[in-house]
Structures are given as structure tokens and as C-alpha cells.
Design an enzyme around this catalytic site. Sequence first.
Site, PDB file in Angstrom:
ATOM      1  N   ASP A  11       0.877  -1.182   0.000  1.00  0.00           N
ATOM      2  CA  ASP A  11       0.000   0.000   0.000  1.00  0.00           C
ATOM      3  C   ASP A  11       0.910   1.227   0.000  1.00  0.00           C
ATOM      4  OD1 ASP A  11      -2.314   1.649   0.263  1.00  0.00           O
ATOM      5  OD2 ASP A  11      -2.038   1.750   2.424  1.00  0.00           O
ATOM      6  N   SER A  12       0.295   2.397  -0.206  1.00  0.00           N
ATOM      7  CA  SER A  12       1.052   3.642  -0.116  1.00  0.00           C
ATOM      8  C   SER A  12       1.563   3.872   1.311  1.00  0.00           C
ATOM      9  CB  SER A  12       0.150   4.811  -0.498  1.00  0.00           C
ATOM     10  OG  SER A  12      -0.967   4.856   0.374  1.00  0.00           O
ATOM     11  N   TYR A  43      -0.850   8.728  -1.915  1.00  0.00           N
ATOM     12  CA  TYR A  43      -0.851   8.633  -3.372  1.00  0.00           C
ATOM     13  C   TYR A  43      -2.090   9.306  -3.977  1.00  0.00           C
ATOM     14  CZ  TYR A  43       2.621   4.732  -3.464  1.00  0.00           C
ATOM     15  OH  TYR A  43       3.737   3.938  -3.373  1.00  0.00           O
ATOM     16  N   GLY A  44      -3.118   9.462  -3.154  1.00  0.00           N
ATOM     17  CA  GLY A  44      -4.455   9.776  -3.660  1.00  0.00           C
ATOM     18  C   GLY A  44      -4.603  11.082  -4.422  1.00  0.00           C
ATOM     19  N   CYS A  75      -4.388  -1.364  -1.950  1.00  0.00           N
ATOM     20  CA  CYS A  75      -4.541   0.079  -2.141  1.00  0.00           C
ATOM     21  C   CYS A  75      -5.524   0.301  -3.286  1.00  0.00           C
ATOM     22  CB  CYS A  75      -3.185   0.682  -2.489  1.00  0.00           C
ATOM     23  SG  CYS A  75      -3.251   2.446  -2.838  1.00  0.00           S
ATOM     24  N   ASN A  76      -6.620   0.968  -2.991  1.00  0.00           N
ATOM     25  CA  ASN A  76      -7.622   1.227  -4.038  1.00  0.00           C
ATOM     26  C   ASN A  76      -7.097   2.187  -5.095  1.00  0.00           C
ATOM     27  OD1 ASN A  76     -10.574   0.200  -3.116  1.00  0.00           O
ATOM     28  ND2 ASN A  76      -9.287   0.620  -1.352  1.00  0.00           N
ATOM     29  N   GLU A 154      -3.103   8.222   9.070  1.00  0.00           N
ATOM     30  CA  GLU A 154      -1.664   7.907   9.141  1.00  0.00           C
ATOM     31  C   GLU A 154      -1.046   8.520  10.399  1.00  0.00           C
ATOM     32  OE1 GLU A 154       0.935   6.539   6.808  1.00  0.00           O
ATOM     33  OE2 GLU A 154      -0.709   5.424   5.897  1.00  0.00           O
ATOM     34  N   CYS A 184     -11.108   2.962   0.110  1.00  0.00           N
ATOM     35  CA  CYS A 184      -9.708   3.249   0.447  1.00  0.00           C
ATOM     36  C   CYS A 184      -9.405   2.408   1.682  1.00  0.00           C
ATOM     37  CB  CYS A 184      -9.527   4.728   0.750  1.00  0.00           C
ATOM     38  SG  CYS A 184      -7.894   5.128   1.430  1.00  0.00           S
ATOM     39  N   THR A 185      -8.251   1.744   1.657  1.00  0.00           N
ATOM     40  CA  THR A 185      -7.966   0.793   2.744  1.00  0.00           C
ATOM     41  C   THR A 185      -7.620   1.479   4.066  1.00  0.00           C
ATOM     42  OG1 THR A 185      -5.701   0.600   1.903  1.00  0.00           O
ATOM     43  CG2 THR A 185      -7.296  -1.064   1.191  1.00  0.00           C
ATOM     44  N   HIS A 186      -7.446   2.794   4.042  1.00  0.00           N
ATOM     45  CA  HIS A 186      -7.251   3.525   5.307  1.00  0.00           C
ATOM     46  C   HIS A 186      -8.580   3.741   6.049  1.00  0.00           C
ATOM     47  CE1 HIS A 186      -3.356   4.604   3.537  1.00  0.00           C
ATOM     48  NE2 HIS A 186      -2.990   5.102   4.703  1.00  0.00           N
TER      49      HIS A 186
HETATM   50  N1  DGL Z   1      -4.861   3.178   1.132  1.00  0.00           N
HETATM   51  C1  DGL Z   1      -4.903   3.729  -0.150  1.00  0.00           C
HETATM   52  C2  DGL Z   1      -6.166   3.447  -0.911  1.00  0.00           C
HETATM   53  O1  DGL Z   1      -6.766   2.416  -0.632  1.00  0.00           O
HETATM   54  C3  DGL Z   1      -4.107   4.914  -0.484  1.00  0.00           C
HETATM   55  C4  DGL Z   1      -4.458   6.229  -0.021  1.00  0.00           C
HETATM   56  C5  DGL Z   1      -3.441   7.293  -0.388  1.00  0.00           C
HETATM   57  O2  DGL Z   1      -2.233   7.028  -0.342  1.00  0.00           O
HETATM   58  O3  DGL Z   1      -3.882   8.401  -0.711  1.00  0.00           O
HETATM   59  O4  DGL Z   1      -6.570   4.160  -1.773  1.00  0.00           O
END
Ligand code: DGL
Length: 270
Positions: A11-12, A43-44, A75-76, A154, A184-186
Amino acid sequence: MSDSATIGVFDSGLGGLTVLSAIHEALPSENTVYLGDTARVPYGGRSPSTIVQFALQNAHALAKKNDLKALVVACNTVSSVAMPALRESLNLPIIGTIEPTVQALTRFPDARSITILATKATVSSGAYERALRQAGFAGDIYAKACPLFVPITEEGITRGPIAEQVVAHYLVGLPKTDIVILGCTHYPTLLPLLERALTPRLGFLHSGKEIASVLKYTLATHGTLKLESTKRGRDRYFVTDSPCRFEQISEFFLGRPVPSAHVEQITVTD
Ligand code: DGL
């Protein structure tokens, strides 16, 4: 490839640990290695070409250091734009977040409307909408980018006034739908607050469990599923920034502490 090979997950940042936690639960004897690109999270807000470049670097770093039998893109944002490039460049079963999450909708045949909460890059890719339409969903789809959810989680801020205000900032006024996809996995770490802000008629969907069951099926069809045993698999963690913060915050996402001896800082850009 043997069944003792490792499942790579990346993931990011730390969000993918919510997926890893489901993998550990479903497949406790498998060896896993997790990479969080903590030096470059989030990354988003980045462009698709940068996200593809980062995804390839992460995947190659994991494949170079480990005997991988499958790769999970936890990571989505990466899953929305980089799956074709990843599948083209690595000869491995690769599982992203979107297909397993959309497949899980079959459990809700009455769903007529869906809200997708995700990063800007995931929302603007339209990947969920495409996958939902391909799966035959004909109802209403709403998508909302929530860019601050990643930096606050985070930081370990998942409750209290700051988190409540951020959640309200994005979610107040959204239409009530049957399903809310945590794209989003967060975001699962914010679930108690999200449940107070949105009350979908049928429930929330997030990817962890769905990915773990697709992974189990994939390993079984490739003949690489480890036989159940009482011995727990080995789990290792790579980060691209200092391991210090990872050790402090990872428990929020994984549900248990990670011993510092298991965390190593690596470079993915060689
Ligand atoms: N956890 C990530 C996702 O599922 C990344 C979020 C990010 O880095 O912005 O999209």
C-alpha cells in the site's frame, strides 16, 4: 513456486494493514510480507502516471527481495489505475481491491444505490463505477473524494474532535444510500465515526475480507495454498521511511502491535 513462498502485500502507507489483518485471519499459516511506501504516502492526490510508476517500483522491490506466490495490491488508488501495468510486468497472480469488493455486492441483491468514499485519484479514475456497471449494477452511484482521511489516519487520529470535524466536512449532506463502499484501505479505521455520519440501509462494504477470500481461492487454484497447520506463518514488514512511526501507528490498522525486529526500511527506487 512452492506453497512455502510468500504473499506480498503493498500500500502507499499503513492502510493496507487493514487488508493484511483480514489475510492473517483467513490464512493464518501463510507467510506474508508487507510494504508500506511511507516515504511517499499519500498517493491519492497524484496523477495516474506517477501512481503507476510507484506501484511498479513497490511490486518489483517486493518481488526482488522475496519468493512471492501472489501479490495483493492493498490500495484502491493503485488498484484503480495500475492493475494492467502490474499484470503486464509481473508473472504472478495479482489481486487488487476493486473486483473483490464489487463481487461482495452479490450478498446484497436488494441494493439500489451506492456511495463510494475514496481518494481523489480513485474517484476520478471511475474504476468502481465501471466495475459496478460491468457486474450489472443498474442503480444510482455517488462517489465522494475524502482526501484528508488518509493523512489523519496515518497520524493515528481516528477519533476525537479533529477526526469528527474532518468526517463531517466531507460527509454532511451526502444522500442516504443502501450501501457505502469504503474505497480506500485507510478508511476502516474511521468506521465508528463513519457509521455515525452515514447510515446506509444495508451496510458498509470494505475490501479486507473480500480480498482475503479471493486470495484463498486464487492460491487454491494455483496449487500454492498452504495446508492448514497450527504453526503461524512468518510476517515481515518493509517501509520506505523511518520504521519508528510505523511501529507506533501500525497497531491502529493491524489490530495488534508489530515487533520492531520485524520492520525494515528499504529503498524501492533502485
Ligand atoms: N490506502 C490507499 C487506498 O486504498 C491509499 C491512499 C493514499 O495514499 O492516498 O486508496
